[in-house]
Design a protein around this motif. Structure first.
Motif, PDB file in Angstrom:
ATOM      1  N   LEU A 555       0.831  -1.201   0.000  1.00  0.00           N
ATOM      2  CA  LEU A 555       0.000   0.000   0.000  1.00  0.00           C
ATOM      3  C   LEU A 555       0.868   1.256   0.000  1.00  0.00           C
ATOM      4  O   LEU A 555       0.557   2.244  -0.674  1.00  0.00           O
ATOM      5  N   THR A 556       1.964   1.225   0.743  1.00  0.00           N
ATOM      6  CA  THR A 556       2.892   2.351   0.752  1.00  0.00           C
ATOM      7  C   THR A 556       3.542   2.543  -0.608  1.00  0.00           C
ATOM      8  O   THR A 556       3.726   3.670  -1.076  1.00  0.00           O
ATOM      9  N   TRP A 557       3.895   1.431  -1.265  1.00  0.00           N
ATOM     10  CA  TRP A 557       4.471   1.510  -2.616  1.00  0.00           C
ATOM     11  C   TRP A 557       3.491   2.139  -3.594  1.00  0.00           C
ATOM     12  O   TRP A 557       3.890   2.889  -4.495  1.00  0.00           O
ATOM     13  N   TYR A 558       2.199   1.867  -3.420  1.00  0.00           N
ATOM     14  CA  TYR A 558       1.203   2.382  -4.348  1.00  0.00           C
ATOM     15  C   TYR A 558       0.950   3.874  -4.160  1.00  0.00           C
ATOM     16  O   TYR A 558       0.684   4.591  -5.136  1.00  0.00           O
ATOM     17  N   ARG A 559       1.026   4.343  -2.942  1.00  0.00           N
ATOM     18  CA  ARG A 559       0.700   5.743  -2.670  1.00  0.00           C
ATOM     19  C   ARG A 559       1.669   6.677  -3.389  1.00  0.00           C
ATOM     20  O   ARG A 559       2.822   6.335  -3.621  1.00  0.00           O
TER      21      ARG A 559
END
Length: 562
Positions: A555-559
């Motif tokens: 999720l952090t990679w996507y943000r």
């Protein structure tokens, strides 16, 4: 526009005549890129209707179903010996065809298409006229289809897919084209789409004009050999569905024998069961084997017809995929509209190391030629170790991802939860069966058909146990195959047991990503990851029970700036 030389400034170095010519050029309206290129074939200019030959062809299609219904209604009289029904059927067929011919002609007169500067304009409607203009830059895929009847007469239809609402229906379809005309129109639509996309900058206009007038040649071409075609058809068999259909036919046949009195199960039920009991297991096993073999043969033949003539060509801005023997299908998809790539493996292909590669594009929900409308087949049968090389030629944006990504496995907690989900229905189903039996007092009713109930219960128990074993086996395979990971730009997920999906989704195509966990998952330290793109389908874009910290990291990679 002109300049009065008397009022013109007379400062040194100013050429009044030159200034006037420049101002006159500015006053001339700028021609569109399509007019400057002047590359549109003359046959595509102006307002067009479908080929006149499509009128009787469409009338034949409409009339065939109605004639079949009429024949079905007269079948009883024919088998009773009344041969005059044949004359009635011929007269009815002639009348139906004449009516359908008139309807087809009216529809043919009402439907037109035209290439305009704004987009392709499609008009239809008899009493209420409807006009739909599809901008060239909004076209995602162009499917060129031809049924068996159309192929006999050399006709094709183009289906323009913009990913808009399904309510458009046939409004975005151009039917009744000759094969050469359909090819030329599709090429022109993509040429104008490319030109419209390049029209934004002054510096790109010259290059856009050059690309619009230059002849196109495929940059890469792939096809199947005869051996690959046979293996592709044999490794993609849906024998289960054919076997179920065969069982339904046999049950209906037995029911018909009962109604005719040839099979008396009411008066001789116990006697029949006692007579067939010693051979029931071999008969059932033989029946299942024959059903599976017949289903496999039918599926093999259907796949041969579907994959025959497979060919994929990659151009600068699109990929064209053609396949089909009886009904020919040709889909051209804009490479910039591909949302993600799916590598699909059935159980047989997992064992031999082959897969099917397809691209998911923005499309309306539903099906096209038996496939999901948004799924475009890229290659029906390719070795797993050749997929990256294939993508490098067809969709370079996705090349090197499978070889370069580091994939992680799920933990033992996910295995335990998968087995529990697969098996939890079985005790509940058993409890519900006995609960209904007790609640409604069915003992006396069932006792009257005990001869039939006992074998049915045995068969039901065996089938439920086999189903339970199959679900648990599939859950274990899915857990063992599940993987997740990402590169700097792409998300990669591997899901599924008997049917395995490997998804490559660029981060720029992901519209949202979600991590959720129910109370049981939170207690076990796992979560479910799901992502969505602009495509209507989301198969393979979710994964259950991955570690919670790994889900948060994705999720952090996507943000943005994650």
């Amino acid at each position: 526009m002109s300049v009065d030389k008397k009022d013109a400034p007379c400062s040194p170095g100013v050429d009044v005549d030159s200034l006037e010519r420049e101002l006159e050029q500015l006053a001339v309206p700028e021609r569109s890129l399509f007019e400057e290129a002047d590359a549109t074939p003359e046959a595509l200019l102006g307002v067009h209707r479908a080929n006149p030959l499509s009128v009787p062809v469409e009338a034949f299609k409409m009339a065939s179903g109605l004639v079949m219904l009429a024949a079905f209604g007269l079948a009883g009289d024919f088998f009773a010996g009344d041969l005059s029904v044949l004359l009635k059927l011929v007269l009815a067929a002639a009348g139906i065809f004449v009516v359908c011919l008139l309807v087809s002609f009216v529809i043919w007169r009402a439907r037109t298409w035209e290439l305009t500067a704004e987009g392709v304009r499609l008009c239809r409607g008899i009493l209420n006229r409807h006009s739909l203009t599809i901008p060239y830059e909004h076209i995602h895929t162009v499917s060129m289809n031809s049924s068996l009847v159309d192929r006999v007469f050399g006709l094709m239809s183009l289906d323009l897919d913009t990913g808009a609402a399904a309510s458009e229906g046939d409004a975005s379809k151009i039917s009744g084209l000759r094969a050469g005309e359909a090819d030329a129109l599709r090429a022109e639509l993509f040429r104008r789409k490319r030109a419209a996309a390049d029209q934004g900058g002054e510096g790109e206009k010259e290059a856009a004009t050059e690309s619009a007038t230059a002849p196109e040649r495929p940059l890469a071409t792939f096809s199947l050999t005869g051996r690959e075609l046979a293996l592709a058809a044999a490794s993609q068999m849906s024998a289960g569905g054919q076997a179920v259909a065969l069982v339904v036919l046999l049950v209906n046949g037995a029911n018909q024998l009962i109604e005719w009195g040839l099979l008396d199960v009411v008066g001789r039920g116990n006697e029949l069961v006692a007579g067939i009991a010693p051979v029931v297991v071999p008969v059932v096993l033989a029946f299942l084997a024959i059903a599976l073999l017949l289903g496999a043969a039918v599926s093999f033949a259907a796949n041969l017809v579907r994959y025959a003539g497979y060919r994929v060509e990659r151009y600068a801005d699109r990929v064209v995929v053609e396949h089909g023997l009886l009904s020919r299908s040709s889909r051209a998809l804009a490479t910039g509209r591909v949302q993600y790539v799916v590598v699909r493996q059935g159980i047989i292909r997992q064992l031999i190391g082959y897969a099917e590669v397809s691209a998911q594009v923005v499309s309306t929900p539903g099906e096209t030629d038996g496939e999901p409308a948004g799924a475009a087949l890229l290659h029906p049968f390719i070795r797993m170790d050749e997929i990256d090389a294939f993508l490098a030629q067809v969709l370079p944006e996705y090349a090197g991802v499978l070889d370069g990504v580091k994939l992680e496995r799920l933990g033992p907690v996910a295995r335990r939860r998968a087995v529990v989900r697969a098996a939890i229905w079985w005790p509940f189903a058993t409890a519900i069966f006995f609960g209904v039996h007790w609640l409604f007092g069915l003992s006396e009713l069932l006792a009257s058909v005990e001869w039939l109930l006992e074998p049915l219960l045995v068969a039901a128990v065996l089938l439920s146990v086999a189903l339970l074993a199959g679900l648990v086996f599939d859950a274990l395979r899915a857990w063992g195959a599940a993987r997740y990971g990402h590169t700097a730009r792409e998300l990669v997920l591997v899901t599924g047991g008997l049917t395995r999906l490997t998804v490559i989704a660029p981060r720029t195509r992901l519209q949202h990503m979600e991590v959720r966990a129910n109370p049981f998952q939170r207690r076990s330290g796992v979560a479910t990851l799901s992502a969505r793109t602009a495509a209507s389908e989301a198969g393979g874009l979710s994964l259950r029970d991955l570690p919670a910290d790994a889900a948060d990291e994705l999720l952090t990679w996507y943000r943005p700036r994650g």
